[in-house]
Design a protein around this motif. Structure first.
Motif, mmCIF file in Angstrom:
data_model
loop_
_atom_site.group_PDB
_atom_site.id
_atom_site.type_symbol
_atom_site.label_atom_id
_atom_site.label_comp_id
_atom_site.label_asym_id
_atom_site.label_seq_id
_atom_site.Cartn_x
_atom_site.Cartn_y
_atom_site.Cartn_z
ATOM 1 N N PRO A 2 -66.580 81.736 -60.205
ATOM 2 C CA PRO A 2 -65.268 82.087 -59.648
ATOM 3 C C PRO A 2 -65.396 82.637 -58.249
ATOM 4 N N ASP A 10 -65.833 71.759 -62.577
ATOM 5 C CA ASP A 10 -64.486 72.305 -62.361
ATOM 6 C C ASP A 10 -63.485 71.180 -62.139
ATOM 7 N N GLU A 26 -51.901 77.199 -65.464
ATOM 8 C CA GLU A 26 -52.723 77.164 -66.677
ATOM 9 C C GLU A 26 -54.127 76.645 -66.372
ATOM 10 N N ARG A 29 -56.051 79.384 -64.542
ATOM 11 C CA ARG A 29 -56.503 80.465 -65.424
ATOM 12 C C ARG A 29 -57.701 80.031 -66.248
ATOM 13 N N GLY A 30 -57.722 78.767 -66.676
ATOM 14 C CA GLY A 30 -58.855 78.267 -67.439
ATOM 15 C C GLY A 30 -60.136 78.243 -66.623
ATOM 16 N N LEU A 31 -59.996 78.062 -65.318
ATOM 17 C CA LEU A 31 -61.167 78.019 -64.437
ATOM 18 C C LEU A 31 -61.523 79.401 -63.894
ATOM 19 N N GLY A 32 -60.609 80.367 -64.073
ATOM 20 C CA GLY A 32 -60.825 81.673 -63.460
ATOM 21 C C GLY A 32 -60.678 81.626 -61.955
ATOM 22 N N ARG A 33 -59.759 80.777 -61.483
ATOM 23 C CA ARG A 33 -59.547 80.587 -60.045
ATOM 24 C C ARG A 33 -58.106 80.932 -59.680
ATOM 25 N N THR A 35 -54.428 80.194 -58.455
ATOM 26 C CA THR A 35 -53.597 78.992 -58.577
ATOM 27 C C THR A 35 -53.543 78.223 -57.260
ATOM 28 N N HIS A 198 -47.092 84.974 -66.461
ATOM 29 C CA HIS A 198 -47.750 86.171 -66.994
ATOM 30 C C HIS A 198 -46.698 87.155 -67.519
#
Length: 243
Positions: A2, A10, A26, A29-33, A35, A198
């Motif tokens: 990240p 990725d 979404e 968030r799955g990548l921890g990056r 938006t 969120h």
């Protein structure tokens, strides 16, 4: 990792997320990056309907190689003075148009001095002026120009170019200014979609407040995606998409 460059893994996860109909928030968030990182990555590589992980990876590698091997920029030979107006143009009418453009930009939310600087740059043939040019044209202080340029640089609407012959900087807008402005708008929508999503999770999707947040998130995300898709399609029809 990240915060670092996107990896091929990725990019495959981004492609999978798009195929599954996930939103940018979404996927991010799955990548921890952020938006905005996912939004920019998709926009630069085919848009949501044309994104391919392998092609995006190759394009990124090519851009990286070009940046490492690009020759040093040559000193610019542009004249430091204001652009000469063609004989069939009315300087007063052009100045009036720049003022009207600035007022419209103010109306849609841009700070007034920023709008005046952008309007002044936009009507020049070269698309570039020095700080001194802007001070003389707008009759404002150098500090006011500097602050406006800082704002425009932050929005990726203006870049600096060193004029070694005149020992000064020129402020430049490129032909893809509206592409960048719209992409920035899409990124802002994506960030707003992320925070409202969120909020929906925090408040509970079954509650009135949570439902309100969830609806706002879906709308903002859809608008952002539509902006990116439309702008990409426009540039693909008329020429290369800016990188």
């Amino acid at each position: 990792m990240p915060g670092g460059r996107l990896t091929q893994h990725d990019r495959r996860r981004i492609a999978t997320g798009l195929a599954e109909g996930l939103g940018y928030g979404e996927i991010a968030r799955g990548l921890g990056r952020p938006t905005s990182t996912v939004t920019r990555e998709i926009a630069r590589n085919g848009g949501p309907s044309g994104y391919q992980a392998e092609r995006a990876q190759r394009a990124t590698a090519q851009r990286s190689r070009r940046s490492r091997t690009a020759p040093a920029p040559r000193p610019t030979t542009r004249a430091p003075a204001a652009v000469t107006v063609a004989v069939d143009r009315d300087p007063a009418a052009i100045g009036e148009f720049a003022d009207r453009l600035a007022e419209l930009l103010v109306h849609v939310g841009m700070p007034r001095m920023v709008a005046r600087v952008l309007g002044c740059l936009y009507v020049t043939d070269e698309g570039s002026l020095t700080s001194g040019d802007l001070v003389r044209r707008l009759q404002v202080s150098p500090a006011a120009v500097s602050k406006a340029i800082g704002y425009l640089e932050g929005q990726a609407l203006v870049r600096r170019e060193r004029d070694d012959r005149q020992r000064r900087e020129r402020y430049v807008i490129d032909g893809d200014i509206w592409y960048r402005a719209l992409l920035a708008s899409a990124e802002r929508n994506a960030m707003l979609a992320g925070i409202t999503r969120h909020g929906a999770e925090l408040l509970g999707p079954a509650t009135p407040a949570g439902t309100r947040m969830d609806d706002a998130s879906a709308l903002l995300e859809r608008i952002g995606q539509d902006i990116v898709r439309s702008v990409r399609q426009w540039y693909e029809e008329r020429g290369p998409v800016p990188s």
